[in-house]
Design an enzyme around this catalytic site. Structure first.
Site, PDB file in Angstrom:
ATOM      1  N   ARG A 107     107.823  -6.189  49.670  1.00  0.00           N
ATOM      2  CA  ARG A 107     107.314  -5.606  48.439  1.00  0.00           C
ATOM      3  C   ARG A 107     106.010  -6.314  48.087  1.00  0.00           C
ATOM      4  O   ARG A 107     105.955  -7.542  48.001  1.00  0.00           O
ATOM      5  CB  ARG A 107     108.321  -5.805  47.305  1.00  0.00           C
ATOM      6  CG  ARG A 107     107.822  -5.255  46.002  1.00  0.00           C
ATOM      7  CD  ARG A 107     108.805  -5.513  44.887  1.00  0.00           C
ATOM      8  NE  ARG A 107     108.279  -5.042  43.621  1.00  0.00           N
ATOM      9  CZ  ARG A 107     108.807  -5.335  42.448  1.00  0.00           C
ATOM     10  NH1 ARG A 107     109.892  -6.071  42.387  1.00  0.00           N
ATOM     11  NH2 ARG A 107     108.270  -4.878  41.355  1.00  0.00           N
TER      12      ARG A 107
ATOM     13  N   ASN B  17     111.659  -9.077  48.773  1.00  0.00           N
ATOM     14  CA  ASN B  17     111.036  -8.838  47.486  1.00  0.00           C
ATOM     15  C   ASN B  17     110.794 -10.206  46.852  1.00  0.00           C
ATOM     16  O   ASN B  17     111.713 -10.823  46.319  1.00  0.00           O
ATOM     17  CB  ASN B  17     112.035  -7.987  46.677  1.00  0.00           C
ATOM     18  CG  ASN B  17     111.543  -7.651  45.295  1.00  0.00           C
ATOM     19  OD1 ASN B  17     110.531  -8.167  44.838  1.00  0.00           O
ATOM     20  ND2 ASN B  17     112.287  -6.782  44.628  1.00  0.00           N
TER      21      ASN B  17
ATOM     22  N   VAL C 135     117.744  -4.608  31.701  1.00  0.00           N
ATOM     23  CA  VAL C 135     118.041  -4.212  30.322  1.00  0.00           C
ATOM     24  C   VAL C 135     118.435  -2.744  30.272  1.00  0.00           C
ATOM     25  O   VAL C 135     119.460  -2.378  29.673  1.00  0.00           O
ATOM     26  CB  VAL C 135     116.822  -4.473  29.404  1.00  0.00           C
ATOM     27  CG1 VAL C 135     117.105  -4.019  27.980  1.00  0.00           C
ATOM     28  CG2 VAL C 135     116.422  -5.941  29.446  1.00  0.00           C
TER      29      VAL C 135
ATOM     30  N   HIS D 204     105.643  -1.079  39.270  1.00  0.00           N
ATOM     31  CA  HIS D 204     107.068  -0.694  39.386  1.00  0.00           C
ATOM     32  C   HIS D 204     107.238   0.639  40.108  1.00  0.00           C
ATOM     33  O   HIS D 204     108.267   1.296  39.974  1.00  0.00           O
ATOM     34  CB  HIS D 204     107.729  -0.546  37.990  1.00  0.00           C
ATOM     35  CG  HIS D 204     107.948  -1.841  37.297  1.00  0.00           C
ATOM     36  ND1 HIS D 204     107.850  -1.970  35.931  1.00  0.00           N
ATOM     37  CD2 HIS D 204     108.276  -3.063  37.771  1.00  0.00           C
ATOM     38  CE1 HIS D 204     108.092  -3.231  35.589  1.00  0.00           C
ATOM     39  NE2 HIS D 204     108.354  -3.909  36.690  1.00  0.00           N
TER      40      HIS D 204
ATOM     41  N   ASN E  41     121.977  -2.250  31.624  1.00  0.00           N
ATOM     42  CA  ASN E  41     123.124  -2.963  31.050  1.00  0.00           C
ATOM     43  C   ASN E  41     123.230  -2.927  29.541  1.00  0.00           C
ATOM     44  O   ASN E  41     124.302  -3.199  28.994  1.00  0.00           O
ATOM     45  CB  ASN E  41     123.075  -4.433  31.489  1.00  0.00           C
ATOM     46  CG  ASN E  41     123.230  -4.558  32.983  1.00  0.00           C
ATOM     47  OD1 ASN E  41     124.221  -4.105  33.547  1.00  0.00           O
ATOM     48  ND2 ASN E  41     122.230  -5.130  33.632  1.00  0.00           N
TER      49      ASN E  41
ATOM     50  N   ARG F  41     105.858 -10.931  28.378  1.00  0.00           N
ATOM     51  CA  ARG F  41     104.531 -10.324  28.161  1.00  0.00           C
ATOM     52  C   ARG F  41     104.557  -9.451  26.912  1.00  0.00           C
ATOM     53  O   ARG F  41     105.543  -8.745  26.676  1.00  0.00           O
ATOM     54  CB  ARG F  41     104.121  -9.470  29.356  1.00  0.00           C
ATOM     55  CG  ARG F  41     103.869 -10.268  30.600  1.00  0.00           C
ATOM     56  CD  ARG F  41     103.639  -9.378  31.794  1.00  0.00           C
ATOM     57  NE  ARG F  41     104.497  -9.774  32.890  1.00  0.00           N
ATOM     58  CZ  ARG F  41     104.902  -8.975  33.874  1.00  0.00           C
ATOM     59  NH1 ARG F  41     104.532  -7.709  33.894  1.00  0.00           N
ATOM     60  NH2 ARG F  41     105.686  -9.424  34.821  1.00  0.00           N
TER      61      ARG F  41
ATOM     62  N   GLU G 280     115.080  -1.570  44.503  1.00  0.00           N
ATOM     63  CA  GLU G 280     113.810  -1.583  45.225  1.00  0.00           C
ATOM     64  C   GLU G 280     114.009  -1.798  46.715  1.00  0.00           C
ATOM     65  O   GLU G 280     113.328  -1.193  47.541  1.00  0.00           O
ATOM     66  CB  GLU G 280     112.899  -2.675  44.666  1.00  0.00           C
ATOM     67  CG  GLU G 280     112.065  -2.179  43.514  1.00  0.00           C
ATOM     68  CD  GLU G 280     112.172  -3.029  42.271  1.00  0.00           C
ATOM     69  OE1 GLU G 280     113.042  -3.924  42.235  1.00  0.00           O
ATOM     70  OE2 GLU G 280     111.408  -2.782  41.328  1.00  0.00           O
TER      71      GLU G 280
ATOM     72  N   ASN H  34     112.768  -7.622  33.404  1.00  0.00           N
ATOM     73  CA  ASN H  34     111.969  -8.687  32.821  1.00  0.00           C
ATOM     74  C   ASN H  34     110.556  -8.179  32.591  1.00  0.00           C
ATOM     75  O   ASN H  34     109.986  -8.353  31.520  1.00  0.00           O
ATOM     76  CB  ASN H  34     111.961  -9.875  33.777  1.00  0.00           C
ATOM     77  CG  ASN H  34     112.334 -11.124  33.051  1.00  0.00           C
ATOM     78  OD1 ASN H  34     112.079 -11.252  31.852  1.00  0.00           O
ATOM     79  ND2 ASN H  34     112.953 -12.041  33.767  1.00  0.00           N
TER      80      ASN H  34
HETATM   81  P1  ADP Z   1     113.343  -8.346  36.953  1.00  0.00           P
HETATM   82  O1  ADP Z   1     112.306  -7.517  36.283  1.00  0.00           O
HETATM   83  O2  ADP Z   1     112.985  -9.793  37.039  1.00  0.00           O
HETATM   84  O3  ADP Z   1     113.895  -7.750  38.213  1.00  0.00           O
HETATM   85  P2  ADP Z   1     115.867  -7.545  35.825  1.00  0.00           P
HETATM   86  O4  ADP Z   1     115.670  -6.113  36.080  1.00  0.00           O
HETATM   87  O5  ADP Z   1     116.936  -8.257  36.561  1.00  0.00           O
HETATM   88  O6  ADP Z   1     114.539  -8.366  35.904  1.00  0.00           O
HETATM   89  O7  ADP Z   1     116.163  -7.679  34.270  1.00  0.00           O
HETATM   90  C1  ADP Z   1     116.350  -8.917  33.676  1.00  0.00           C
HETATM   91  C2  ADP Z   1     116.661  -8.661  32.210  1.00  0.00           C
HETATM   92  O8  ADP Z   1     117.866  -7.906  32.114  1.00  0.00           O
HETATM   93  C3  ADP Z   1     116.871  -9.949  31.441  1.00  0.00           C
HETATM   94  O9  ADP Z   1     116.121  -9.892  30.249  1.00  0.00           O
HETATM   95  C4  ADP Z   1     118.338  -9.913  31.112  1.00  0.00           C
HETATM   96  O10 ADP Z   1     118.573 -10.523  29.893  1.00  0.00           O
HETATM   97  C5  ADP Z   1     118.607  -8.432  31.027  1.00  0.00           C
HETATM   98  N1  ADP Z   1     120.037  -8.138  31.142  1.00  0.00           N
HETATM   99  C6  ADP Z   1     120.845  -8.330  32.178  1.00  0.00           C
HETATM  100  N2  ADP Z   1     122.119  -7.990  31.856  1.00  0.00           N
HETATM  101  C7  ADP Z   1     122.115  -7.581  30.563  1.00  0.00           C
HETATM  102  C8  ADP Z   1     123.100  -7.103  29.646  1.00  0.00           C
HETATM  103  N3  ADP Z   1     124.379  -6.987  30.004  1.00  0.00           N
HETATM  104  N4  ADP Z   1     122.711  -6.760  28.411  1.00  0.00           N
HETATM  105  C9  ADP Z   1     121.440  -6.880  28.064  1.00  0.00           C
HETATM  106  N5  ADP Z   1     120.465  -7.311  28.853  1.00  0.00           N
HETATM  107  C10 ADP Z   1     120.776  -7.657  30.095  1.00  0.00           C
END
Ligand code: ADP
Length: 596
Positions: free
Chosen positions: A83, A7, A323, A172, A326, A233, A380, A203
């Protein structure tokens, strides 16, 4: 099945070697911050810095080397899946990569200049490293191929839409599909029985309405810029804003693209795209961060409401992505005021929800909630690997279905009553030695000698029962031995064929015609013909997979009769060329067949 899933983004690479049977990750890899001084690599739980400012190519080299280094303990992948963000209108499912598909993907890079090129680079590097295993592409757009036209089209003139390939594709999709499957398993329901709103908040972020198993609406559009507020974005914007900015001296198209892709969203609002930091600063009273949180959650809630309306209700709302998985605060804010839908959050469960490999789906809804609120771990790599395993298994069973047992015919003769009388004495009855798979026929104990201008072949087996016409079947090699030239013919097609001299215990005779080199053919009954999609006298190709002598035979004639058993008849030369014998199998080459 062991499958390597890759990926690749512009600044990161995730890789996983997945054992699809157990869903275990045998190896888990990640390279972050490519192109920056802080570039580092994680292998399992251990981290190390990578070369400062490492390029994508260097990152890939590091990842593939790690996979190879671990092969002794993990085993070698049997396939690699990549991917690919944008599959355009062409790729609606996970697809086997060949040069033609790669060419098409390169053309598609125009639609996704920021996203597809890293994947293509990864494909090239991995194909060079693992050239002997199949490579597949899984597309983020594929799951959204089911969008109805009303959700897919923009309100622009048809010519314009056609000329610029303007339409919503959605992204996605690999993870939205994974969420659907995971949610369905949790609910112990079929995906086709559920209305799910999947909120992928990473992200990049998007929401998808999945109505009874199909994506019917999604927040990202022609590009991943539309929809939710994301890390960098802005998501939905009034296009008028873009004109306003472009009219100013400060902006060019490139600068605007850079702003909308990398400098807007949470980063534009607060200076960081890290939600953890935004939450912390908001907690300390930072107004910009409070606004960012409010804007972010408001937008998600707006989409949830809209999608519930589109589907006429909702059964599950799922949160996924960094996000979504978590941040209890973001989930709480997104779900505020949705009680009217029946979406009631259990605040304690929400706060305590903590995903890991063992708990990859957690229910955070209140007991009385009519809509299940679930937190689902994005995966993924697992989703892609499972998809490929499914494809490969289906292919293998299709191959199994098309298997044809091989029978090898050595030189032999079917003789007429008068010829038999001359060679063995009047009224001689042939003695069956072995019964052939084609009913009623047998190989006899009796043999004869063939005598040609150049040489003799002794011990040529006779077949019974006697036939109306003499027919002697030899191979090309036999022709050289005998010094004769036998045409390639189907059994019974004896017009204008040469003769040959035969010798038996009672005498010698020369038949006037009937010497042939048998045309390769498949015998089958009507049921097999129907299953394989062929008819009597069709010409097909069959493939033989043998150790080091794989071969495709073209010009194979299909013979269908109720008394026939499925069997490919080759002569000894053909079988030797392919390195096979009785007990081996050939398979029909799909799409190879020409009607008679
Ligand atoms: P991508 O789309 O690059 O795969 P991720 O799914 O890993 O990204 O998400 C990254 C986002 O998740 C970042 O904005 C990060 O701040 C947020 N994030 C990770 N852990 C936490 C947490 N414990 N609380 C809030 N936001 C979190």
């Amino acid at each position: 099945m062991r499958i390597l899933a890759l990926n690749c983004g512009s600044s990161s690479i995730k890789g996983a070697l997945v054992e699809t049977g157990t869903r275990a990750r045998l190896l888990d890899l990640e390279v972050e911050n490519l192109g920056l001084r802080t570039c580092r690599m994680r292998v399992g739980t251990s981290e190390r810095p990578l070369a400062s400012n490492a390029s994508l190519a260097q990152g890939l080299e590091a990842v593939l080397s790690e996979v190879r280094r671990h092969e002794e303990e993990t085993g070698r992948p049997v396939a690699v899946v990549h991917r690919v963000v944008h599959g355009g209108a062409t790729f609606k499912t996970t697809t086997l990569l060949d040069d033609e598909v790669l060419g098409e993907l390169e053309r598609l890079s125009r639609l996704a200049p920021l996203h597809n090129p890293p994947a293509l680079e990864a494909i090239r590097a991995a194909r060079a490293r693992y050239s002997d295993v199949p490579h597949y592409a899984a597309f983020d757009t594929a799951f959204h191929a089911t969008l109805p036209r009303r959700a897919r089209e923009y309100a622009l003139p048809a010519e314009l839409r056609a000329a610029f390939s303007i339409r919503r594709f959605g992204f996605h999709g690999i993870n939205h599909a994974h969420v659907l499957n995971r949610v369905a398993a949790y609910m112990q329901a079929a995906p086709e029985a559920l209305r799910v709103i999947s909120c992928h908040l990473g992200n990049g972020a998007s929401v998808t309405a999945i109505e009874y198993g199909r994506s019917v609406e999604t927040s990202m559009g022609m590009t991943p810029l539309e929809g939710l507020v994301m890390g960098t974005r802005a998501g939905d914007l009034d296009p008028g804003i873009l004109f306003e900015l472009l009219r100013s001296e400060a902006f060019t198209v490139e600068k605007l693209e850079e702003l909308l892709n990398k400098g807007a969203g949470l980063k534009g609002l607060t200076g960081t795209n890290d939600m953890r930091e935004i939450e912390r600063r908001a907690g300390q009273g930072d107004e910009e961060c409070r606004l960012a949180l409010a804007l972010y959650s408001h937008r998600v809630r707006k989409y949830i409401g809209a999608y519930a309306a589109i589907m006429g209700g909702v059964d599950v709302i799922a949160f996924t992505g960094g996000v979504g998985e978590n941040s209890a605060l973001v989930r709480h804010r997104c779900l505020q005021r949705l009680d009217f839908l029946g979406a009631a959050l259990d605040e304690d469960r929400n706060r305590d929800a903590s995903l890991d490999a063992a708990a990859d789906c957690i229910d955070v809804s209140a007991e009385h909630a009519r809509v299940r609120l679930l937190v689902v771990r994005a995966d993924e790599e697992l989703a892609m690997a499972l998809d490929v395993a499914k494809l490969m298994t289906a292919k293998a069973s299709a191959r199994e279905e098309a298997r044809i047992p091989i029978a090898v015919s050595a030189r032999h003769a079917h003789l007429s009553r008068p010829t038999l009388d001359k060679l063995f004495g009047a009224g001689h009855e042939l003695h069956p030695r072995t019964w052939l798979s084609q009913t009623g026929q047998f190989a006899a104990t009796e043999t004869v000698t063939l005598i040609g201008p150049r040489g003799r072949l002794e011990g040529v087996r006779l077949m019974g029962p006697p036939r109306e016409h003499d027919q002697v079947e030899i191979s090309r090699s036999d022709e050289f031995t005998l010094g004769v030239d036998a045409p390639v013919r189907l059994s019974g097609d004896l017009a204008n064929t040469p003769g040959i001299t035969l010798e038996g215990p009672a005498g010698r005779t020369t038949i006037k015609s009937g010497l042939i080199c048998a045309r390769r053919h498949i015998h089958m009954g009507p049921e097999d013909a129907q299953r394989l999609g062929v008819s009597d006298c069709d010409t097909v190709s069959v493939a033989i997979d043998s150790e080091g002598r794989d071969l495709v035979f073209q010009d194979v004639t299909v013979r269908v009769a109720p008394s026939f058993r499925l069997e490919l008849h080759l002569d000894t030369d053909e079988a030797n060329a392919a390195g096979v014998g009785p007990g081996d199998y050939a398979r029909l080459v799909p799409g190879s067949h020409a009607r008679s």
